[in-house]
Design a protein around this motif. Structure first.
Motif, PDB file in Angstrom:
ATOM      1  N   ALA A 234      -8.388  74.328  15.059  1.00  0.00           N
ATOM      2  CA  ALA A 234      -8.377  75.399  16.044  1.00  0.00           C
ATOM      3  C   ALA A 234      -7.879  74.758  17.755  1.00  0.00           C
ATOM      4  O   ALA A 234      -6.657  74.771  18.074  1.00  0.00           O
ATOM      5  N   LYS A 235      -9.071  73.799  17.669  1.00  0.00           N
ATOM      6  CA  LYS A 235      -8.775  73.040  19.027  1.00  0.00           C
ATOM      7  C   LYS A 235      -7.655  72.109  19.016  1.00  0.00           C
ATOM      8  O   LYS A 235      -6.758  72.302  20.570  1.00  0.00           O
ATOM      9  N   ALA A 236      -6.703  71.297  18.374  1.00  0.00           N
ATOM     10  CA  ALA A 236      -5.637  70.904  18.882  1.00  0.00           C
ATOM     11  C   ALA A 236      -4.194  72.619  18.893  1.00  0.00           C
ATOM     12  O   ALA A 236      -3.381  71.909  18.617  1.00  0.00           O
ATOM     13  N   GLY A 237      -4.811  73.092  18.728  1.00  0.00           N
ATOM     14  CA  GLY A 237      -3.502  74.272  18.421  1.00  0.00           C
ATOM     15  C   GLY A 237      -2.147  74.456  17.359  1.00  0.00           C
ATOM     16  O   GLY A 237      -1.455  75.342  16.993  1.00  0.00           O
ATOM     17  N   TRP A 238      -3.097  74.383  16.098  1.00  0.00           N
ATOM     18  CA  TRP A 238      -2.407  74.305  14.938  1.00  0.00           C
ATOM     19  C   TRP A 238      -2.921  75.571  13.806  1.00  0.00           C
ATOM     20  O   TRP A 238      -3.636  75.832  14.016  1.00  0.00           O
ATOM     21  N   LYS A 239      -1.365  75.551  12.722  1.00  0.00           N
ATOM     22  CA  LYS A 239      -1.361  76.416  12.169  1.00  0.00           C
ATOM     23  C   LYS A 239      -2.641  76.019  11.060  1.00  0.00           C
ATOM     24  O   LYS A 239      -2.612  75.691   9.689  1.00  0.00           O
ATOM     25  N   LEU A 240      -3.550  77.330  10.419  1.00  0.00           N
ATOM     26  CA  LEU A 240      -4.215  76.544   8.908  1.00  0.00           C
ATOM     27  C   LEU A 240      -3.599  78.136   7.768  1.00  0.00           C
ATOM     28  O   LEU A 240      -3.710  78.758   8.095  1.00  0.00           O
ATOM     29  N   GLN A 241      -4.166  77.398   7.027  1.00  0.00           N
ATOM     30  CA  GLN A 241      -4.076  78.183   5.841  1.00  0.00           C
ATOM     31  C   GLN A 241      -5.198  77.429   5.057  1.00  0.00           C
ATOM     32  O   GLN A 241      -5.450  76.551   4.509  1.00  0.00           O
ATOM     33  N   ASN A 242      -6.172  79.011   3.981  1.00  0.00           N
ATOM     34  CA  ASN A 242      -6.867  77.839   3.328  1.00  0.00           C
ATOM     35  C   ASN A 242      -6.946  79.337   1.715  1.00  0.00           C
ATOM     36  O   ASN A 242      -7.199  80.440   2.172  1.00  0.00           O
ATOM     37  N   HIS A 243      -7.639  78.422   0.768  1.00  0.00           N
ATOM     38  CA  HIS A 243      -7.903  78.995  -1.019  1.00  0.00           C
ATOM     39  C   HIS A 243      -8.458  80.129  -0.376  1.00  0.00           C
ATOM     40  O   HIS A 243      -9.712  79.994  -0.331  1.00  0.00           O
ATOM     41  N   THR A 244      -8.357  81.128  -0.597  1.00  0.00           N
ATOM     42  CA  THR A 244      -9.064  82.527  -0.384  1.00  0.00           C
ATOM     43  C   THR A 244      -9.512  82.774  -1.784  1.00  0.00           C
ATOM     44  O   THR A 244      -8.104  83.839  -2.242  1.00  0.00           O
ATOM     45  N   ASP A 245      -9.920  83.727  -3.077  1.00  0.00           N
ATOM     46  CA  ASP A 245     -10.004  84.324  -4.252  1.00  0.00           C
ATOM     47  C   ASP A 245     -10.360  85.838  -4.281  1.00  0.00           C
ATOM     48  O   ASP A 245     -10.341  86.819  -4.560  1.00  0.00           O
ATOM     49  N   PHE A 246     -12.223  85.560  -3.226  1.00  0.00           N
ATOM     50  CA  PHE A 246     -13.148  86.778  -3.343  1.00  0.00           C
ATOM     51  C   PHE A 246     -13.453  87.490  -2.420  1.00  0.00           C
ATOM     52  O   PHE A 246     -12.934  86.566  -2.014  1.00  0.00           O
ATOM     53  N   PHE A 247     -14.237  88.259  -2.315  1.00  0.00           N
ATOM     54  CA  PHE A 247     -14.607  89.012  -1.567  1.00  0.00           C
ATOM     55  C   PHE A 247     -15.218  87.597  -0.760  1.00  0.00           C
ATOM     56  O   PHE A 247     -15.720  88.699   0.458  1.00  0.00           O
ATOM     57  N   ALA A 248     -16.053  87.378  -1.295  1.00  0.00           N
ATOM     58  CA  ALA A 248     -17.402  86.235  -0.525  1.00  0.00           C
ATOM     59  C   ALA A 248     -16.433  85.185  -0.166  1.00  0.00           C
ATOM     60  O   ALA A 248     -17.192  84.937   1.090  1.00  0.00           O
ATOM     61  N   ASP A 249     -15.743  84.872   0.038  1.00  0.00           N
ATOM     62  CA  ASP A 249     -14.568  84.281   0.386  1.00  0.00           C
ATOM     63  C   ASP A 249     -14.406  84.324   1.422  1.00  0.00           C
ATOM     64  O   ASP A 249     -14.166  83.906   2.252  1.00  0.00           O
ATOM     65  N   VAL A 250     -13.968  85.615   1.406  1.00  0.00           N
ATOM     66  CA  VAL A 250     -12.886  86.240   3.105  1.00  0.00           C
ATOM     67  C   VAL A 250     -14.336  86.397   3.993  1.00  0.00           C
ATOM     68  O   VAL A 250     -14.335  85.768   5.305  1.00  0.00           O
ATOM     69  N   GLN A 262     -14.584  81.854  19.561  1.00  0.00           N
ATOM     70  CA  GLN A 262     -15.271  81.885  21.068  1.00  0.00           C
ATOM     71  C   GLN A 262     -15.442  80.534  21.683  1.00  0.00           C
ATOM     72  O   GLN A 262     -14.876  80.853  22.855  1.00  0.00           O
ATOM     73  N   LYS A 263     -14.784  79.742  20.835  1.00  0.00           N
ATOM     74  CA  LYS A 263     -14.162  78.769  21.906  1.00  0.00           C
ATOM     75  C   LYS A 263     -12.906  78.298  22.013  1.00  0.00           C
ATOM     76  O   LYS A 263     -12.298  78.066  23.192  1.00  0.00           O
ATOM     77  N   TYR A 264     -12.180  78.448  20.591  1.00  0.00           N
ATOM     78  CA  TYR A 264     -10.714  78.138  20.375  1.00  0.00           C
ATOM     79  C   TYR A 264      -9.650  79.093  19.776  1.00  0.00           C
ATOM     80  O   TYR A 264     -10.146  79.313  19.238  1.00  0.00           O
ATOM     81  N   PRO A 265      -9.999  80.292  20.668  1.00  0.00           N
ATOM     82  CA  PRO A 265      -9.070  81.800  20.752  1.00  0.00           C
ATOM     83  C   PRO A 265      -7.487  80.984  19.224  1.00  0.00           C
ATOM     84  O   PRO A 265      -7.019  80.694  19.617  1.00  0.00           O
ATOM     85  N   LEU A 266      -8.166  82.631  18.223  1.00  0.00           N
ATOM     86  CA  LEU A 266      -6.496  82.026  17.002  1.00  0.00           C
ATOM     87  C   LEU A 266      -5.645  82.910  17.529  1.00  0.00           C
ATOM     88  O   LEU A 266      -5.101  82.772  16.432  1.00  0.00           O
ATOM     89  N   LYS A 267      -5.217  83.755  18.477  1.00  0.00           N
ATOM     90  CA  LYS A 267      -4.383  85.208  18.268  1.00  0.00           C
ATOM     91  C   LYS A 267      -3.317  84.409  17.699  1.00  0.00           C
ATOM     92  O   LYS A 267      -1.635  85.229  17.437  1.00  0.00           O
ATOM     93  N   ASP A 268      -3.157  83.506  18.575  1.00  0.00           N
ATOM     94  CA  ASP A 268      -1.927  83.046  18.124  1.00  0.00           C
ATOM     95  C   ASP A 268      -1.334  81.447  17.267  1.00  0.00           C
ATOM     96  O   ASP A 268       0.139  81.447  17.722  1.00  0.00           O
ATOM     97  N   LEU A 269      -1.794  81.727  16.809  1.00  0.00           N
ATOM     98  CA  LEU A 269      -1.772  80.404  16.203  1.00  0.00           C
ATOM     99  C   LEU A 269      -1.560  81.029  14.518  1.00  0.00           C
ATOM    100  O   LEU A 269      -1.282  79.577  13.854  1.00  0.00           O
ATOM    101  N   ARG A 270      -1.512  82.169  14.442  1.00  0.00           N
ATOM    102  CA  ARG A 270      -1.034  82.626  13.027  1.00  0.00           C
ATOM    103  C   ARG A 270      -1.459  81.807  11.795  1.00  0.00           C
ATOM    104  O   ARG A 270      -0.915  81.508  10.609  1.00  0.00           O
TER     105      ARG A 270
END
Length: 444
Positions: A234-250, A262-270
């Motif tokens: 987020a600090k570098a302003g890059w895109k992230l994708q993460n492997h997510t299976d279950f409710f607890a993961d989310v 709160q530190k680095y807004p995510l809204k434009d990072l997709r």
């Protein structure tokens, strides 16, 4: 999708076996593929399908594979849940190769080893040039299905021999657009990458995408590295994708994202959670409020891990969150995008059971996910829909998407594929490399 993993599978793949539904169809595909393959080499298909999809409900025998390919070795393997979990078969020429490597094969052609162990025999003699040629072939097969753009996860390669698509790009032979998601096991790995690669660095055919599919370590809910690694991204302003299976993961990731935001807004990072087999409306709303989307795949079509239905396509589309689509092929799911769309719109798995039917979406909704939705998530804003000023990437389909039956949807192909205004595929068969075609590396 794990494009490079399939692209470097030895030897000469026949990935259309993913949509074969009888042993006769498999034989016909093998015969057609073998015509362009040197005698003695292997043809076949590694994972992404299972014999349970065949009318006969069994794999082809050694004799049946010999009948199709008397001059070529054959290797077929598959996995699925709630049936025989894994299998691998071969013919007479292949039997000799596997037995010489210390793996026994019974009289019916059954290889007495896991698909990975059998594949390792072929990989042991695979050359870098073989990988380059197979990467070309895999791209040709993708284009024959109308795929023009892929996001490849977990890339840690440092040379073209590690990632052959780079060499195809150097030689002007890359016709499928590649977006690379880099490995991101810890903050140091992320920081090193961003110090050496600009965000979205590259050209329109081959460029950086972001980080993923595993941020930190798995499982995410016990990872002490997930949040600091995600924060570095987020600090570098890059895109992230993460492997997510279950409710607890989310829930775990959502809490971390809210703190990072709160530190680095995510809204434009997709950013995206990928797979997302379990979600709630409240989770989707919270992700949407942060500007985080989801990327959906159909691992549950084969359901290798026997987890049941999902993702909740209907719930997710109705939530209004941004959605892209992928395949996760071929270890856990087919690579064929039309099988993904078939599962999303019918909920029917490889065993013919409608276990996800309550969450099915329409064909137009699915098409938008796998075109405009994925283009948006890849920062390919000039692609993904027919609009003035956008890049001319398109596929002329073999049939009317809105009129074919559900069964026929699985056989959808591209009669013509155009990338950047250039025709890169025509006809009913991929533009595979031919005998005598020379594949070589121009540098490291």
């Amino acid at each position: 999708m794990h494009h490079s993993r399939t692209g470097t599978t030895p030897d000469y793949e026949v990935r259309d076996i993913e949509t074969a539904f009888s042993i006769k169809e498999i034989q016909q595909l093998l015969v057609r593929r073998a015509k362009g393959v040197p005698a003695g080499r292997f043809v076949g298909c590694h994972l992404g399908w299972h014999y349970i999809q065949l009318n006969e409900k069994r794999p082809p025998t050694l004799a049946e594979l010999d009948a199709a390919c008397p001059k070529h070795a054959v290797y077929l393997s598959g996995r699925a849940g709630f049936v025989e979990v894994m299998f691998a078969v071969t013919n007479t020429l292949g039997k000799r190769v596997f037995e010489a490597a210390g793996i026994s094969v019974d009289a019916s052609g059954r290889i007495n080893a896991t698909p990975e162990a059998a594949l390792a025999v072929l990989q042991a003699v695979q050359t870098p040039e073989d990988k380059l040629r197979q990467t070309w072939d895999n791209n040709a097969w993708s284009l024959s299905n109308g795929v023009t753009n892929v996001l490849d996860p977990g890339v840690a390669a440092v040379t073209a021999q590690d990632y052959p698509a780079l060499e195809l790009w150097r030689q002007g032979m890359l016709h499928v657009r590649h977006r690379l998601n880099y490995a991101s096991n810890n903050p140091d790995q992320v920081n090193t990458r961003v110090q050496n690669v600009f965000r979205l660095m590259g050209d329109d055919m081959f460029r950086a995408g972001g980080f993923g599919e595993s941020i930190g370590t798995r499982p995410v809910t016990s990872s002490t590295l997930f949040e600091p690694t995600a924060e570095a991204i987020a600090k570098a302003g890059w895109k992230l994708q993460n492997h997510t299976d279950f409710f607890a993961d989310v829930d775990f990731q959502l809490a971390a994202f809210q703190r990072i935001n709160q530190k680095y807004p995510l809204k434009d990072l997709r950013w995206q959670l990928i797979h997302c087999f379990q979600t709630t409306p409240a989770q989707l709303k919270a992700l949407k409020d942060l500007g985080v989307g989801v990327d959906l795949e159909n691992e549950r079509y084969l359901d290798r891990l026997e987890r049941g239905g999902g993702p909740a396509y209907r719930q997710i589309v109705d939530s209004g969150i941004t959605v892209g689509g992928g395949t996760d092929g071929s270890n856990y799911a087919p690579n064929n995008p039309w099988l993904n769309i078939y599962y999303a719109t019918t909920g029917i798995n490889v065993r013919g059971i409608p276990e996800n039917a309550s969450q099915k979406i329409t064909r137009l909704e699915a098409l938008k996910i796998w075109t405009g939705g994925s283009a948006y998530q890849n920062f390919d804003d000039d692609k993904g829909s027919f609009e003035e000023g956008k890049v001319a990437d398109m596929a002329v389909l073999s049939a009317d998407l809105l009129k074919v039956s559900d069964a026929q949807l699985r056989w959808m192909k591209s009669a013509m594929t155009i990338v950047g205004g250039k025709i890169v595929h025509e006809g009913d068969w991929p533009d595979y490399a031919q005998i005598g075609d020379d594949f070589f590396y121009t540098g490291t």
